[in-house]
Structures are given as C-alpha cells and as structure tokens.
Design an enzyme around this catalytic site. Structure first.
Site, PDB file in Angstrom:
ATOM      1  N   GLU A 235      -4.474   2.454  -4.696  1.00  0.00           N
ATOM      2  CA  GLU A 235      -3.046   2.567  -4.467  1.00  0.00           C
ATOM      3  C   GLU A 235      -2.549   1.233  -3.846  1.00  0.00           C
ATOM      4  O   GLU A 235      -1.384   1.270  -3.322  1.00  0.00           O
ATOM      5  CB  GLU A 235      -2.813   3.685  -3.494  1.00  0.00           C
ATOM      6  CG  GLU A 235      -3.128   3.668  -2.021  1.00  0.00           C
ATOM      7  CD  GLU A 235      -4.603   4.147  -1.780  1.00  0.00           C
ATOM      8  OE1 GLU A 235      -4.957   4.403  -0.684  1.00  0.00           O
ATOM      9  OE2 GLU A 235      -5.618   4.124  -2.891  1.00  0.00           O
TER      10      GLU A 235
ATOM     11  N   ASP B   4       0.631  -1.339   0.100  1.00  0.00           N
ATOM     12  CA  ASP B   4       0.102   0.182  -0.060  1.00  0.00           C
ATOM     13  C   ASP B   4       0.940   1.117   0.097  1.00  0.00           C
ATOM     14  O   ASP B   4       1.919   1.410   0.906  1.00  0.00           O
ATOM     15  CB  ASP B   4      -0.912  -0.105   1.356  1.00  0.00           C
ATOM     16  CG  ASP B   4      -1.901   1.022   1.256  1.00  0.00           C
ATOM     17  OD1 ASP B   4      -2.926   1.047   0.552  1.00  0.00           O
ATOM     18  OD2 ASP B   4      -1.683   2.205   1.634  1.00  0.00           O
TER      19      ASP B   4
END
Length: 615
Positions: A374, A331
């Site tokens: 993301e 992440d």
C-alpha cells in the site's frame, strides 16, 4: 508484306521485332506523310486515329522526332505512344522523301507495361516497408514510418493508420500523411463499438475492407476524405488490420485524382495490410512485455524497478544542471485493517483510486510509482523541499476525498501519510533520498497519520528501526477503545516486564516481542472470543504476528502439564510463561499467582513478587 487497298503490297523491314501476329486492319495500319510531316494517305488502324487524320501535321505531335529522322536523314525508328506502337521508314518519290508510318495496336504491351510497373511498385513498397518493420519495435515509431513509406512508395494523396490504445474499445490515430489538422482532429479516435460516423469505424465494426472509386460520391467519405486531403483525392481503400478475430488497427489509403490505376492495386494493399497487422501485433506484444517490466499491473503506474531507474537518471541530471528534485513516500493509512474488513476487492479499489489521485495531482513529467503493497512514491523533477511539501499536501487532500461505499451502505474515506525529501537539501544520492522520505513518512504515521512531514536537515544514516520496534501495525488490529486499554496495560506492566527481562537476560528482540505481546493482548483476546475463521486465518498469515503467535497460543498452558495442550514446564515457550504471569497480575491483581501456583512458572512468579515488594 502489308496489302494496300489499291492492290499493291508494302514490304516492311522492321528495325526491331514487332507484335504482328496477323494483319487485321483493326490491329494494324499504315500512314504516309510528306517530308514536312503532313498526312497524305492512311489505311486500316491509322485511318481511325485522330492523331493521323488526313491533312494534319505530325511535327507538332510526339511523333515529330520520328518523322523528321526518317524524312531528313533516312533513319527509321520506333515509338510507343498511348497504347500504339509506331514504326517509321523513309520512301523517295522523285525529289521528295515521304515517310511511311506503320501503326500497330499495342494494348497487350500496354498491359504488360502496366503490370511491370505495378510489380516494380509492389517490390519497392515491400522492400521499404520490410526494412521499416524490421528496424522499429515500438508501436509509435513503426506507425509513423509505415505511413510515410506507403504514401511515398505508392504515390498516394493520404495514408492514415489507427491502432489499439489502452482502452480496448477504441482505436487511436497513430500516424497520418497528407491529412490536414481538422481531419486529423475529427478522426483522432475511433469507437466502433458505440457508433459509426466514418468509413474507418464501419470497417472496424464489420471487419471487412471498403473500397470506392471516388470519395466525393460516398455518404461517409464526401465530408471527410473528400475534404481533409491536401492533394485532390479520388479513390479510397480502408482495410482492417486483424490478428485472428481481433481488430488491432485500421489502414486507410487515399489515391490521387490522377491515379487511374489506384483500384487495380487492391491486392497489393490487402497484402500490405496483412504484413502490417503482423508487425503491429509484434510491436504491441513487445510494448506489453516492456510495460510489464516497468509498470505495476494493478494500478498502471511505474513499479519499483522503474522508480529506481528514473530516480538515478534524474539525480544525475540534477547534479549536472544544478536543479532540485523532490521525492514523496506515500502510505495508505490502516490499509491492512480496511482490506481485512471490506475484502480484497475493496482493497484493490482503494489502491487503484489512490494511484489515480497521485497521477492526476502530479505534472506530466513527474513519476508516480507503486513502491510496494500500500506504499507509493513520487519523483518531482525541479522542485525543492518547500514546493514538494505543497504538492504532498495537495495530494493528501485529494486522497482524503476518496470514498468507498461498502455493500451494506457504509461510507468510508481513505487517508494517507506522506513523507517528503529533496535533492540536494535533504540528501545527495538516490538511496539516501528514499530513506529520508521514508523516515519522514514514519514520523507522519507516528504523529497520528493523515498528514505530511518533511525531513529536516541533511540525511544521516540512523540506527535501523527493526520490524519488532515499529509498533505502528498495532493500530490495524486494535479497536479505538482497545488502544487505550493496551497503552494502560503496558504502562502498568512495564516495570515488571523490565525486571523479568533483566533477570532472565532476555535479548533485545525478546524484550521487544514481550512488549508487543502485552500491547496486542486486548485485541487478541477479543479476536479469540469472536472465533471468526477468516479473521483467524488473516492473523496466522500476518507477518507482524509470526513472532508473537507461539507465545499467544500457549499462554494458557499450565506449568504442571494439565493445560489444553498438556505442555509442561520448560516445554512451554519462555515468553508465554512470562506473558501468562504478567497478564494475570494485571487482570486479577495477582491472586491466582498465590491460589493456583501449579499454573505458573515459580521462578517468574518470584521475580514479579520482587518488583511488588520493592514498590
């Protein structure tokens, strides 16, 4: 009847129809041989053929069987040789038996034969190519089969086929036949937009076919085609494969030295190029659709669907072979804040760079994938938890090296948090593996981000952490100084919030929303003061703010109905009334609760007072 020079006539009874449209000595002739095949006399066309020169013998030539059959058995015959047709008949002269040979010019027949051979060659080629094009949909398979069929059906020295790759400015050598390694290496990539170093690049640039009768005589061919073929080459053709005004490939065919009719097949090869261009374009579109279904269009790596399919296959393989399998969940830290501050173009740049770092760090047979937003994933066949963690750490450092330079000259580095799990150490099925890696990722984010955490022990389904309970998003909206204020504010108001929640019988979700309202308040107050339209729009669109905005936007309403929107009493959202009283308690030591009682819900004020009195 054929008139002979001495005034005699020769009557011919041909064994089969002959092309005798006239008796021009240039087109017809007669030769007489003895029983041993020696030439005795010739006339007309026969007089000009070296094969039938006076005194020579035919028993050592291709006409031997024809002469022997007529001399020994009296059998006539017919033979086509080198563009001439020979008819034989026996003629007794005393005890000897001479042989009469009628010679006719058969150049038209030769052309017809050549045309027939060419037509058969074309039919066979298109039959085989058509079958190949129909059977294969992928570009690589189609290319390999096409070049082999063309080389085989046309008897060529070499065939090369270039096609479009991922770089639109380049053409890659997809398949070749009859070319040595050095030649294939030199011609592996064509760059017609930047240089012209070979015939194929010239053809790609000009989009026009190129033909030469001898590769050894051309400037662009005498160092390549003349030398890279295993068989001795001669003629060569290079054709652009176009769809509309776009060159999608190049086909190069090189004829063998002994193939004198190579250039006569120009039309055949040009027609073939048209069919091949259509087939390649279909294959490109098919692969494009397949790629869209399996790859993320922005980053170029696998998407969530492809990840699931790959993991299912690899877990089954690991279970069957007893091998291990590592999984990473990655992440990008504070990406939402970065995206809002620097703009979506900057955010796209970061996602692409992160994907590139993941791809470059992993092995060719590992699978990098974009999980969503993301968040990225990676599947590492054959690696246990220890080695998967080492790979994750290398990847974390690689991502940390990404630098973004904003238009105002400010440099920002990117970081990522990574969770690690493995089969069978951590979990024994696909979903559990991903969940374990995700839990480890969550711990990495909670521990301060920009770090690697692996899941310890065997994964067990834990109570699901709801979106409301996950407050990591606060860091994307609060500045560093505001985070300290937020923590202090919550610590101060926690007992009041707990008592009010109990007295009002708030649900677990309502309690969590109230906690989030208090924690985000310092950042929200600052954003309201800035009054930035773009920031406010982002705030409204952010998923984490949806349950909070109704209370935040109405917390300044007055209980008596004289506030900004003139909402009164119970029409003001309950959590907005609670938040208004609690924030006033923290900021103004609760004095307005006494001085301006019409502003607040008296029931909530009473509850707050109960906590103060108990303290």
């Amino acid at each position: 009847m054929v008139p002979l020079p001495e005034g005699e006539q020769l009557i011919l009874d041909l064994p089969e129809p002959g092309l005798l449209s006239n008796l021009d000595p240039n087109l017809i002739g007669v030769a007489v041989t003895d029983g041993y095949g020696r030439i005795k006399r010739t006339w007309g066309l026969a007089s000009r053929l070296e094969l039938l020169s006076a005194g020579s013998t035919l028993l050592e030539t291709p006409l031997a069987n024809l002469v022997e059959a007529a001399a020994q058995r009296g059998e006539g015959g017919c033979l086509f040789l080198d563009g001439y047709r020979f008819y034989s008949a026996s003629s007794r002269a005393g005890r000897t038996r001479d042989v009469l040979l009628l010679v006719t010019d058969a150049q038209e027949e030769l052309k017809i034969r050549a045309s027939s051979t060419q037509n058969a060659r074309s039919a066979e080629l298109f039959r085989r190519i058509g079958k190949a094009l129909a059977m294969h949909q992928t570009l690589d398979e189609l290319s390999v089969l096409a070049v082999h069929e063309i080389a085989s059906a046309c008897g060529l020295a070499a065939v090369l086929l270039w096609g479009k790759g991922t770089d639109e400015d380049k053409l890659n050598l997809k398949a070749h036949v009859g070319v040595n390694r050095q030649g294939a290496r030199l011609l592996e990539t064509l760059e017609p937009e930047s240089k012209v170093s070979c015939t194929a690049e010239l053809v790609a640039m000009k989009r026009q076919p190129f033909w030469t009768s001898n590769v050894s005589e051309g400037l662009l061919t005498n160092q390549l085609e003349a030398k890279f073929c295993y068989l001795k080459p001669k003629g060569m053709g290079c054709l652009p494969l176009t769809i509309g005004d776009k060159v999608i490939g190049i086909l190069e065919v090189v004829g063998r030295e002994e193939d004198t009719g190579f250039l006569e097949a120009k039309e055949l090869f040009e027609t073939l190029a048209e069919h091949l261009a259509l087939a390649l374009n279909t294959a490109l579109m098919f692969e494009s659709v397949e790629r869209m279904a399996s790859f993320d269009p922005m980053t170029g790596i696998a998407n969530h669907r492809a990840l699931q399919e790959f993991m299912t296959s690899r877990v089954s393989e690991s279970e069957r072979t007893g091998t291990q399998l590592g999984v990473l969940m990655i992440d990008v830290d504070h990406f939402r804040a970065f995206n809002e501050e620097e703009g979506h173009d900057a955010g796209d740049f970061v996602l692409k760079e992160v994907a590139k770092k993941i791809k470059d760090t992993l092995r060719p047979y590992d699978l990098p994938a974009r999980y969503g937003g993301e968040e990225f994933s990676a599947v590492l066949p054959g690696l246990d938890l220890h080695y998967s963690t080492e790979v994750a750490e290398r990847l974390r450092r690689a991502i940390e090296s990404i630098e973004y330079l904003s238009p105002n000259g400010r440099s920002r580095h990117v970081t990522a948090s990574i969770g690690v799990a493995s089969y069978p150490e951590t979990a024994r099925d696909c979903q559990s593996l991903l969940k374990a890696a995700d839990v480890a990722l969550f711990k990495a984010k909670r521990a301060g981000r920009n770090r690697v955490v692996y899941y310890e022990g065997q994964f067990k389904e834990e109570p699901k952490v709801t979106d409301l309970e996950d407050t990591s998003w606060l860091e994307d909206w609060l500045r560093e100084d505001e985070r300290k204020i937020s923590d202090a504010l919550w610590e101060y108001l926690r007992p009041y919030a707990k008592h009010v929640s109990e007295q009002l019988a708030l649900s677990k979700n309502q309690q969590q929303i109230l906690e989030n309202l208090i924690k985000v308040y310092p950042g929200y107050r600052r954003m309201m003061a800035e009054n930035d339209p773009e920031l406010m729009r982002s705030l409204e669109l952010a998923a984490e703010f949806r349950p909070l905005l109704p209370s935040l936007m109405t917390m300044n309403e007055r209980f008596d109905g004289t506030g900004p929107m003139q909402m009164k009493a119970q029409k003001i959202p309950l959590l907005a009334r609670v938040l208004s009283a609690l924030i006033t308690l923290a900021e103004d030591q609760g004095e307005p609760l006494v001085r301006d009682p019409a502003r607040f819900d008296p029931e909530i004020v009473t509850m707050i007072t109960e906590v103060s009195e108990a303290a």
